[in-house]
Design a protein around this motif. Structure first.
Motif, PDB file in Angstrom:
ATOM      1  N   SER A 306      38.704  21.839  17.289  1.00  0.00           N
ATOM      2  CA  SER A 306      39.256  21.946  18.647  1.00  0.00           C
ATOM      3  C   SER A 306      39.367  20.589  19.329  1.00  0.00           C
ATOM      4  CB  SER A 306      38.384  22.878  19.489  1.00  0.00           C
ATOM      5  OG  SER A 306      37.067  22.356  19.600  1.00  0.00           O
ATOM      6  N   HIS A 307      40.210  20.564  20.359  1.00  0.00           N
ATOM      7  CA  HIS A 307      40.381  19.389  21.225  1.00  0.00           C
ATOM      8  C   HIS A 307      40.800  18.157  20.415  1.00  0.00           C
ATOM      9  CE1 HIS A 307      38.648  21.788  24.418  1.00  0.00           C
ATOM     10  NE2 HIS A 307      37.662  22.102  23.608  1.00  0.00           N
ATOM     11  N   ASN A 308      41.862  18.311  19.645  1.00  0.00           N
ATOM     12  CA  ASN A 308      42.503  17.218  18.936  1.00  0.00           C
ATOM     13  C   ASN A 308      43.998  17.259  19.237  1.00  0.00           C
ATOM     14  OD1 ASN A 308      40.612  15.578  17.097  1.00  0.00           O
ATOM     15  ND2 ASN A 308      39.924  17.681  16.715  1.00  0.00           N
ATOM     16  N   LYS A 309      44.806  16.684  18.365  1.00  0.00           N
ATOM     17  CA  LYS A 309      46.264  16.682  18.554  1.00  0.00           C
ATOM     18  C   LYS A 309      46.957  17.235  17.307  1.00  0.00           C
ATOM     19  CE  LYS A 309      46.011  12.684  21.657  1.00  0.00           C
ATOM     20  NZ  LYS A 309      46.463  11.284  21.915  1.00  0.00           N
ATOM     21  N   LEU A 310      46.359  18.262  16.745  1.00  0.00           N
ATOM     22  CA  LEU A 310      46.872  18.839  15.511  1.00  0.00           C
ATOM     23  C   LEU A 310      48.152  19.635  15.776  1.00  0.00           C
ATOM     24  CD1 LEU A 310      43.485  20.055  14.009  1.00  0.00           C
ATOM     25  CD2 LEU A 310      44.733  17.957  13.450  1.00  0.00           C
ATOM     26  N   THR A 311      49.072  19.586  14.813  1.00  0.00           N
ATOM     27  CA  THR A 311      50.363  20.257  14.952  1.00  0.00           C
ATOM     28  C   THR A 311      50.572  21.204  13.771  1.00  0.00           C
ATOM     29  OG1 THR A 311      51.422  18.372  13.860  1.00  0.00           O
ATOM     30  CG2 THR A 311      51.389  18.369  16.263  1.00  0.00           C
ATOM     31  N   GLY A 312      51.747  21.837  13.753  1.00  0.00           N
ATOM     32  CA  GLY A 312      52.067  22.740  12.658  1.00  0.00           C
ATOM     33  C   GLY A 312      51.494  24.128  12.895  1.00  0.00           C
ATOM     34  N   GLU A 313      51.434  24.910  11.844  1.00  0.00           N
ATOM     35  CA  GLU A 313      50.960  26.285  11.935  1.00  0.00           C
ATOM     36  C   GLU A 313      49.538  26.424  11.406  1.00  0.00           C
ATOM     37  OE1 GLU A 313      53.734  28.836   9.998  1.00  0.00           O
ATOM     38  OE2 GLU A 313      55.333  28.456  11.472  1.00  0.00           O
ATOM     39  N   ILE A 314      48.888  27.507  11.799  1.00  0.00           N
ATOM     40  CA  ILE A 314      47.565  27.811  11.251  1.00  0.00           C
ATOM     41  C   ILE A 314      47.742  28.176   9.783  1.00  0.00           C
ATOM     42  CG2 ILE A 314      45.569  29.346  11.392  1.00  0.00           C
ATOM     43  CD1 ILE A 314      46.248  29.794  14.341  1.00  0.00           C
ATOM     44  N   PRO A 315      47.104  27.454   8.858  1.00  0.00           N
ATOM     45  CA  PRO A 315      47.334  27.741   7.437  1.00  0.00           C
ATOM     46  C   PRO A 315      46.785  29.104   7.029  1.00  0.00           C
ATOM     47  CG  PRO A 315      45.558  26.153   7.688  1.00  0.00           C
ATOM     48  CD  PRO A 315      46.147  26.353   9.050  1.00  0.00           C
ATOM     49  N   ALA A 316      47.590  29.836   6.265  1.00  0.00           N
ATOM     50  CA  ALA A 316      47.150  31.150   5.781  1.00  0.00           C
ATOM     51  C   ALA A 316      45.974  31.028   4.823  1.00  0.00           C
ATOM     52  CB  ALA A 316      48.320  31.862   5.101  1.00  0.00           C
ATOM     53  N   THR A 317      45.802  29.834   4.238  1.00  0.00           N
ATOM     54  CA  THR A 317      44.700  29.640   3.283  1.00  0.00           C
ATOM     55  C   THR A 317      43.334  29.769   3.931  1.00  0.00           C
ATOM     56  OG1 THR A 317      44.938  27.262   3.644  1.00  0.00           O
ATOM     57  CG2 THR A 317      46.026  28.200   1.697  1.00  0.00           C
ATOM     58  N   LEU A 318      43.275  29.708   5.275  1.00  0.00           N
ATOM     59  CA  LEU A 318      41.999  29.917   5.958  1.00  0.00           C
ATOM     60  C   LEU A 318      41.407  31.283   5.617  1.00  0.00           C
ATOM     61  CD1 LEU A 318      42.415  28.412   9.542  1.00  0.00           C
ATOM     62  CD2 LEU A 318      40.539  27.964   7.964  1.00  0.00           C
ATOM     63  N   GLY A 319      42.257  32.194   5.217  1.00  0.00           N
ATOM     64  CA  GLY A 319      41.778  33.514   4.831  1.00  0.00           C
ATOM     65  C   GLY A 319      40.855  33.493   3.634  1.00  0.00           C
ATOM     66  N   SER A 320      40.855  32.388   2.874  1.00  0.00           N
ATOM     67  CA  SER A 320      39.960  32.266   1.717  1.00  0.00           C
ATOM     68  C   SER A 320      38.549  31.847   2.119  1.00  0.00           C
ATOM     69  CB  SER A 320      40.538  31.246   0.719  1.00  0.00           C
ATOM     70  OG  SER A 320      41.809  31.647   0.262  1.00  0.00           O
ATOM     71  N   CYS A 321      38.388  31.389   3.353  1.00  0.00           N
ATOM     72  CA  CYS A 321      37.069  30.932   3.827  1.00  0.00           C
ATOM     73  C   CYS A 321      36.263  32.147   4.287  1.00  0.00           C
ATOM     74  CB  CYS A 321      37.228  29.916   4.957  1.00  0.00           C
ATOM     75  SG  CYS A 321      38.186  28.465   4.520  1.00  0.00           S
ATOM     76  N   THR A 322      35.896  32.978   3.366  1.00  0.00           N
ATOM     77  CA  THR A 322      35.318  34.286   3.682  1.00  0.00           C
ATOM     78  C   THR A 322      33.908  34.219   4.261  1.00  0.00           C
ATOM     79  OG1 THR A 322      34.664  34.454   1.359  1.00  0.00           O
ATOM     80  CG2 THR A 322      36.736  35.512   2.008  1.00  0.00           C
ATOM     81  N   SER A 323      33.270  33.027   4.265  1.00  0.00           N
ATOM     82  CA  SER A 323      31.927  32.904   4.845  1.00  0.00           C
ATOM     83  C   SER A 323      31.967  32.463   6.304  1.00  0.00           C
ATOM     84  CB  SER A 323      31.098  31.897   4.041  1.00  0.00           C
ATOM     85  OG  SER A 323      30.892  32.344   2.722  1.00  0.00           O
ATOM     86  N   LEU A 324      33.168  32.198   6.818  1.00  0.00           N
ATOM     87  CA  LEU A 324      33.284  31.704   8.192  1.00  0.00           C
ATOM     88  C   LEU A 324      32.722  32.709   9.199  1.00  0.00           C
ATOM     89  CD1 LEU A 324      36.766  29.962   8.645  1.00  0.00           C
ATOM     90  CD2 LEU A 324      34.506  28.931   8.863  1.00  0.00           C
ATOM     91  N   GLU A 325      31.903  32.176  10.126  1.00  0.00           N
ATOM     92  CA  GLU A 325      31.413  32.958  11.248  1.00  0.00           C
ATOM     93  C   GLU A 325      32.029  32.502  12.568  1.00  0.00           C
ATOM     94  OE1 GLU A 325      27.191  32.914  11.331  1.00  0.00           O
ATOM     95  OE2 GLU A 325      26.958  33.790   9.351  1.00  0.00           O
TER      96      GLU A 325
END
Length: 825
Positions: A306-325
């Protein structure tokens, strides 16, 4: 597990006597220990066992080798020892402990914050057997000497965190090749991180957060392949994140937040498969897209970009990070839809996507995941809001700033979704009409498209989007507030704080609606987060003892900059701090609060906290209770405000402070009022608010701030009051109150009044107990204070409402000038 607990367990393992010596008699060690004792002040009496009646190897904190009975470890952690001699508070000389292996003097009061505080290091540098050295959480000042590089290469633990050490890290630190743990957090160190640090190839724990380091992160840090914890957050580091970190395949925590790092997120960092605790790159200036390779972090628990200057779309590959809380992507320039692939994050509990350019409908899968908080505010989402799952809890979901959303539960205060019209026959005629319309407006569409592209590029948020705190609220624009405050004139400035300024304004000149306008300084790190926290906390809560919010404004100013402001009722009698500690001018009548007024205000605050803790869903922890955050209206009724640090807690954990889980966003609140457990990384709790309230009560009736100069060396406001309750009440009570109850002689207080005052002080003492499980709930406290008030009213002959009075008319305008300090601070 917090970093503090990690170190505590680590040090317990290391308190083992491993060495011995045959070169000197053990009498030397005994004499050295007694000399050491003579040089320190021991307020807790932990060194009382250091006497002739007990063999010195059995003294508290002393460990000896089994064979030759030589001192090998000295562990005086958290003993609150104070170094003293006739000149200053420097550390004692440690000469004589030649076989010393472990020296732990954490959490004492060593040093004066002066240049020569670190001279004691010269007395132990020749201890060739030294393996552990920790002086964390003291008051050591001065510049870290180059002699640090002369310590034995057997030294595996070096802890100098939480002091006032200045200067840079000497390059000679490269000599300490045996170090496994290096902590220099929370000092005033500056300069660059030396590239020579890459030679410490046994290092597993590197913690230097909270300093003033600048320059870039040295690429040589990638040579420390043994690293497990790396915390460089809260510094002034520049440049890119080195891709050489890819070689550190044992890392489970990386924290680079709150720096000035730029460039793209290296793909190589996403290849550190061992990351399991957190990857925190928030509050920097990172650009580019979120790498698709983020999906390789399958064990990661927290990802904060958060609080950066990131662009583009949210990558669908985040769905592989199954341990994320927890996943935080707030305050970037991300666009597009929320990918459906995120529905595989079954363990996710916190999602933050606010302040982006995301669009489309809210995905259905978000209602099936067991989320605790969801922040989609200030985007371009559209369509109907679900009513199941987290969307049933208006306090846990934030949708403000999405003007095209509709439906949802009533508490979200969104407009109803319009029903679709029935299809009619005569399709051919309809098609002809549609074609005619499309052809006739084609040119207009082209022109409008160009305007919209420029419009969206020029401003990130729509100028007219105002958080729908309540549908019935007065909606205001930037222009309205500009006129109300006479162009934010300095003549109308009534307060300044860390996140912005507060102005007095007249919003409606016909009805003379006087308001306080808090304008957020969005250049200050954390200001946007504070704005959102206040919006969320105040959106659905209403109580007579909470500051009333009138409206919120999210727009752009006339220079094209983002603008955020909150509008509150103006409290004409200022804040409680100004009444307890008045600074009288010659033209101003002295202020004074009598006993019943003070007790009434304390009950007002208790009532507000009871509402937040027990009647809000989920419970709200204020986290910053102090006199300047208690505003007084024209009837001297107290109103709690400033929810910039407020936190929402799950119902089942709101009072559970036994967990050692840490909130890695930092310590909450204000020095002197903050609960002691917060300094150890414990998450905010309702017990923490009770502690702050206890300090508030003691300050109200003693007239002393918790930061008064008399409170030092472990002596605090709680300890000041406790021993005086039985016999010396007149020694602790505010002199202004003593004058009221005893007359000018200040010698006599009748028994009934004395008992009431003692009872009030007892409430303050028990609320400010050091350990959270010893503090009562705020509801019990409110009941006790109500009972004390009844007795006081009866003993003094007060009327029930006598503690409430309107301020004299001459005071109103003057007090209004300072009424914004709560909101600002």
């Amino acid at each position: 597990m917090s970093l503090w607990m990690f170190w505590l367990i680590y040090m317990q393992v290391f308190q083992v006597s491993l060495g011995s010596s045959i070169h000197q008699g053990n009498n030397t060690d005994k004499l050295s220990l007694l000399h050491f004792k003579a040089k320190v002040h021991d307020p807790l009496g932990v060194l009382s066992s250091w006497n002739e009646s007990i063999q010195f190897c059995e003294w508290y904190g002393v460990s000896c080798g089994h064979k030759h009975q030589r001192v090998t470890a000295l562990n005086l952690r958290s003993s609150k020892l104070v170094a003293v001699n006739q000149f200053s508070g420097r550390a004692p000389n440690f000469t004589g402990f030649n076989d010393l292996q472990y020296l732990n003097w954490e959490a004492n009061n060593l040093g004066n914050g002066e240049d020569d505080d670190l001279q004691f290091l010269y007395s132990i540098v020749n201890c060739s057997s030294l393996r552990g050295l920790s002086f964390e959480s003291n008051n050591l000042g001065g510049i870290l000497p180059r002699i640090i590089g002369n310590f034995s290469n057997k030294l595996s633990e070096l802890g100098l965190g939480d002091n006032q050490i200045r200067g840079s890290i000497p390059s000679e630190i490269e000599n300490l090749i045996g170090l496994t743990r290096l902590s220099m957090k929370q000092n005033r160190l500056s300069g660059s991180i030396p590239s020579s640090i890459g030679k410490l190839q046994s290092l597993g724990f590197l913690d230097i957060y909270g300093n003033e380091f600048s320059g870039s992160i040295p690429s040589s840090i990638g040579n420390i392949t043994t690293l497990q914890i790396l915390d460089l957050s809260f510094n002034n580091l520049l440049g890119i994140i080195p891709s050489t970190l890819e070689k550190c395949q044992r890392l489970f925590l990386i924290q680079f937040s709150n720096n000035k790092l730029s460039g793209k997120i290296p793909i190589e960092v996403m290849g550190i498969s061992s990351l399991s605790w957190a990857l925190d790159l928030s509050n920097n200036q990172l650009v580019g897209s979120v790498p698709a390779e983020v999906g390789e972090l399958v064990h990661l628990g927290i990802l904060d970009l958060s609080h950066n200057k990131l662009t583009g779309e949210i990558p669908a590959t985040l769905g592989s990070c199954t341990s994320l809380e927890s996943l935080y992507l707030d305050d970037n320039f991300l666009q597009g839809n929320i990918p459906k692939a995120l529905d595989s994050l079954k363990g996710i509990r916190k999602l933050g996507f606010s302040l982006n350019n995301l669009s489309g409908k809210i995905p259905e899968f978000l209602r099936t995941i067991k989320l605790q908080s969801l922040n989609l505010s200030f985007n371009n989402f559209e369509g109907e809001v679900p009513t199941e799952g987290i969307f049933k809890n208006a306090s846990a979901v934030s949708l403000v700033g999405n003007t095209n959303l509709c439906g949802g539960i009533f508490e979200l205060h969104l407009p109803p979704c319009s029903a679709k019209g029935d299809k009619k026959n005569g399709g051919s005629s309809l098609k002809l009409i549609l074609v005619s319309v499309i052809l006739s407006v084609l040119l207009l569409i082209v022109v409008l498209s160009l305007i919209i592209v420029y419009y969206l590029w020029k401003r990130k948020l729509k100028a007219s989007s105002t958080p729908p705190l309540l549908v019935s609220m007065l909606q205001v624009s930037y222009d309205n507030l500009l006129k109300a405050t006479s162009g934010f004139s300095s003549d109308n400035l009534i307060g300044k704080g860390r996140y912005g300024s507060v102005y007095k304004g007249i919003l409606d000149y016909e009805q003379q609606t006087v308001v306080a306008v808090k304008v957020f300084n969005l250049q200050h790190q954390g200001a946007t987060r504070s704005f959102l926290a206040e919006c969320e906390a105040l959106r659905n809560i209403r109580h007579r003892n909470l500051v009333k919010i009138i409206s919120a404004c999210v727009s752009i100013d006339f220079q094209g900059n983002d603008f955020k402001a909150l509008v509150y009722d103006l409290m004409v009698n200022g804040n409680l701090d100004e009444w307890l500690h008045p600074v009288n001018e010659a033209s101003e009548a002295p202020r004074h609060l009598h006993i019943l007024q003070r007790l009434n205000i304390a009950i007002d605050v208790a009532s507000a906290l009871a509402y937040l803790h027990f009647h809000c869903q989920p419970p709200i922890v204020h986290s910053d209770i102090k006199p300047s955050n208690v505003l007084l209206d024209d009837e001297m009724i107290g109103h709690v405000g400033d929810f910039g640090l407020a936190r929402f807690l799950p119902q089942e954990t709101s009072q559970n402070i036994s967990s050692n889980s840490a909130s890695y966003t930092g310590i909450l609140g204000t020095t002197g009022y903050t609960a002691p457990e917060y300094a150890m990384g414990i998450k905010p709790s309702t017990s923490g608010d009770v502690y702050s309230f206890g300090i508030l009560i003691l300050e109200i009736f003693t007239g002393k701030r918790p930061t008064n100069e008399i409170f030092k060396d472990g002596f605090n406001l709680h300890n000041f009051v406790t021993p005086a309750l039985a016999e010396n009440l007149s020694e602790i009570i505010d002199p202004m109150l003593l004058q009221e109850v005893a007359g000018e002689s200040k010698m006599w207080i009748n028994d009934e009044i004395k008992q009431c005052l003692v009872s009030v002080f007892q409430v303050g003492v028990v609320c400010s107990a050091e350990f959270p499980n010893e503090r009562p709930s705020i509801c019990d406290v409110e009941v006790q204070l109500q009972s004390i008030r009844k007795k006081l009213v009866k003993s003094r002959g007060y009327r029930e409402n006598q503690g409430r009075r309107k301020a004299p008319s001459a005071e109103v305008s003057k007090n209004a000038e300072s009424a914004g300090s709560l909101i600002c601070d």
